[in-house]
Design a protein around this motif. Structure first.
Motif, PDB file in Angstrom:
ATOM      1  N   UNK A   1      55.321  31.597  42.763  1.00 30.61           N
ATOM      2  CA  UNK A   1      54.411  32.346  43.651  1.00 30.61           C
ATOM      3  C   UNK A   1      53.189  31.508  44.042  1.00 30.61           C
ATOM      4  N   UNK A   2      53.146  30.251  43.655  1.00 29.71           N
ATOM      5  CA  UNK A   2      51.953  29.437  43.857  1.00 29.71           C
ATOM      6  C   UNK A   2      51.548  29.294  45.324  1.00 29.71           C
ATOM      7  N   UNK A   3      52.499  29.373  46.225  1.00 31.14           N
ATOM      8  CA  UNK A   3      52.186  29.173  47.640  1.00 31.14           C
ATOM      9  C   UNK A   3      52.068  30.488  48.414  1.00 31.14           C
ATOM     10  N   UNK A   4      52.001  31.585  47.700  1.00 30.25           N
ATOM     11  CA  UNK A   4      51.836  32.883  48.334  1.00 30.25           C
ATOM     12  C   UNK A   4      50.367  33.274  48.387  1.00 30.25           C
TER      13      UNK A   4
ATOM     14  N   UNK B   1      48.826  28.477  33.880  1.00 27.19           N
ATOM     15  CA  UNK B   1      47.975  29.667  33.913  1.00 27.19           C
ATOM     16  C   UNK B   1      48.781  30.904  34.282  1.00 27.19           C
ATOM     17  N   UNK B   2      49.659  30.764  35.262  1.00 28.16           N
ATOM     18  CA  UNK B   2      50.501  31.894  35.655  1.00 28.16           C
ATOM     19  C   UNK B   2      51.416  32.312  34.508  1.00 28.16           C
ATOM     20  N   UNK B   3      51.980  31.348  33.820  1.00 26.60           N
ATOM     21  CA  UNK B   3      52.842  31.665  32.683  1.00 26.60           C
ATOM     22  C   UNK B   3      52.070  32.438  31.620  1.00 26.60           C
ATOM     23  N   UNK B   4      50.795  32.072  31.422  1.00 26.89           N
ATOM     24  CA  UNK B   4      49.969  32.745  30.411  1.00 26.89           C
ATOM     25  C   UNK B   4      49.729  34.207  30.731  1.00 26.89           C
ATOM     26  N   UNK B   5      49.793  34.568  32.016  1.00 26.02           N
ATOM     27  CA  UNK B   5      49.578  35.967  32.398  1.00 26.02           C
ATOM     28  C   UNK B   5      50.882  36.647  32.815  1.00 26.02           C
ATOM     29  N   UNK B   6      52.021  36.028  32.478  1.00 27.29           N
ATOM     30  CA  UNK B   6      53.309  36.660  32.707  1.00 27.29           C
ATOM     31  C   UNK B   6      53.820  36.601  34.119  1.00 27.29           C
ATOM     32  N   UNK B   7      53.457  35.548  34.872  1.00 32.08           N
ATOM     33  CA  UNK B   7      53.932  35.385  36.236  1.00 32.08           C
ATOM     34  C   UNK B   7      54.626  34.037  36.398  1.00 32.08           C
TER      35      UNK B   7
ATOM     36  N   UNK C   1      43.313  31.886  50.855  1.00 33.00           N
ATOM     37  CA  UNK C   1      43.715  30.882  49.875  1.00 33.00           C
ATOM     38  C   UNK C   1      45.027  31.273  49.213  1.00 33.00           C
ATOM     39  N   UNK C   2      45.860  30.291  48.945  1.00 30.12           N
ATOM     40  CA  UNK C   2      47.078  30.526  48.181  1.00 30.12           C
ATOM     41  C   UNK C   2      46.719  30.684  46.698  1.00 30.12           C
ATOM     42  N   UNK C   3      47.689  31.139  45.936  1.00 28.40           N
ATOM     43  CA  UNK C   3      47.484  31.262  44.492  1.00 28.40           C
ATOM     44  C   UNK C   3      47.121  29.914  43.885  1.00 28.40           C
TER      45      UNK C   3
END
Length: 262
Positions: free
Chosen positions: A143-146, A133-139, A105-107
C-alpha cells in the motif's frame, strides 16, 4: 526532572486565551482552558486523562507537545530542552486520521518525510523503513504508493500510528485517537497501541472523554473538569471508589450490558 522515574512533569500549568472586544480588540477577560494543572507521568506507563469536551484536556496535551504556549507553569519532558525540540521525545495521534494526513502524499511519503528531514533515514532506505513501520501496525507494504482517501478510517489511523512511532519517541500522546472509529475497529486500535507500547518501551498519555476506554488501557488516571484536575490516582482504585462527584458522574455514563434503556 525531579524524579528519576518520571518522563513528564507538569507543574501549575495554565493556558489562558484572551477574550478581545471592541474596535481596538481590548482584552476584556480570559478563557481559562487549563488553570493550574500539575501531575507526573512515569516511564512506561499509560496515563489516562479523562473529562468531557471543553474540560481542557486537549489544550493541556497540546501544551505538552509544544503546540500551545503556556500562560504560566512548567513542563519538563525527559530528553527535550524546550517546546521546539519536543518532537524528538513526544509524538501524537489525533482524533481524525483523514485531516491528519496530507491527501497529496502517498503512504511512503507520509511515513518517511520526517525521518529523512531529521536525518534518521537515508533516502535510499525509505521503502524498507516504511515497509517495516507498516508491518508493525499490521499492514502490508503493497500500500506504500496509495493515498489516504483509498483507506478506511481504521487503516488511516494505523498509518497515523506508524508515522508517530517512526521518529522513535519516548512518549506517545493519543488525543481522542479512537473516538472516531467504530467499536470493533476501536478495540483493534487500542490493542495495537498497547502492543507498540510494550514492544517499543513507550509511555502513553491517553486523552479521552470516554472513561470506559480509560479503565481498559490506563495504569493511572487524571480526571479534569473546567480546566482543573478534580481527581487522580491508580486507575483501578479511582474507578472502583471515586472520591469526586464529577468522577462518579462520568462513571454513571458508561454503558453497561443489560442496563435498562432510559
Amino acid at each position: 526532572m525531579e524524579s528519576p522515574d518520571s518522563i513528564l512533569e507538569v507543574r501549575d500549568l495554565k493556558v489562558w486565551f484572551p477574550v478581545k472586544k471592541g474596535v481596538f480588540a481590548v482584552t476584556r477577560g480570559y478563557v481559562k482552558a487549563v488553570d493550574g494543572v500539575s501531575f507526573d507521568m512515569r516511564r512506561g506507563e499509560t496515563l489516562g486523562v479523562v473529562g468531557e469536551s471543553g474540560c481542557g484536556k486537549t489544550t493541556m496535551a497540546r501544551a505538552v507537545l509544544g503546540l500551545v504556549r503556556p500562560t504560566a507553569g512548567t513542563i519538563e519532558l525527559e530528553g527535550s530542552t524546550g517546546p521546539r525540540d519536543r518532537w524528538r521525545v513526544a509524538q501524537a495521534v489525533f482524533q481524525d486520521p483523514l485531516s491528519s494526513l496530507n491527501p497529496r502524499h502517498t503512504v511512503l511519503e507520509l511515513l518517511t518525510e520526517a525521518m529523512v528531514y531529521h536525518g534518521l533515514c537515508p533516502r535510499n532506505a525509505r521503502r524498507g523503513r516504511a515497509a517495516a513501520l507498516l508491518e508493525a501496525v499490521g499492514m502490508s507494504a503493497d500500500v506504500l504508493d496509495r493515498y489516504p482517501h483509498e483507506f478506511s478510517g481504521g487503516q488511516r489511523q494505523r498509518i497515523c500510528i506508524a508515522r508517530a512511532v517512526s521518529l522513535r519517541p519516548k512518549l506517545l500522546v493519543c488525543d481522542e485517537a479512537v473516538s472516531a472509529l467504530d467499536l470493533s475497529v476501536r478495540a483493534q486500535a487500542l490493542d495495537l497501541i498497547g502492543g507498540l507500547k510494550a514492544k517499543l518501551g513507550l509511555s502513553v498519555l491517553f486523552i479521552t472523554h470516554d472513561i470506559g476506554v480509560v479503565q481498559h488501557v490506563a495504569d493511572r488516571v487524571v480526571v479534569m473538569k473546567d480546566g482543573r484536575i478534580v481527581e487522580s490516582g491508580d486507575c483501578a482504585g479511582v474507578l472502583k471508589s471515586p472520591s469526586a462527584e464529577y468522577t462518579r458522574y462520568l462513571m454513571s455514563a458508561v454503558p453497561r450490558i443489560g442496563a435498562a434503556a432510559v
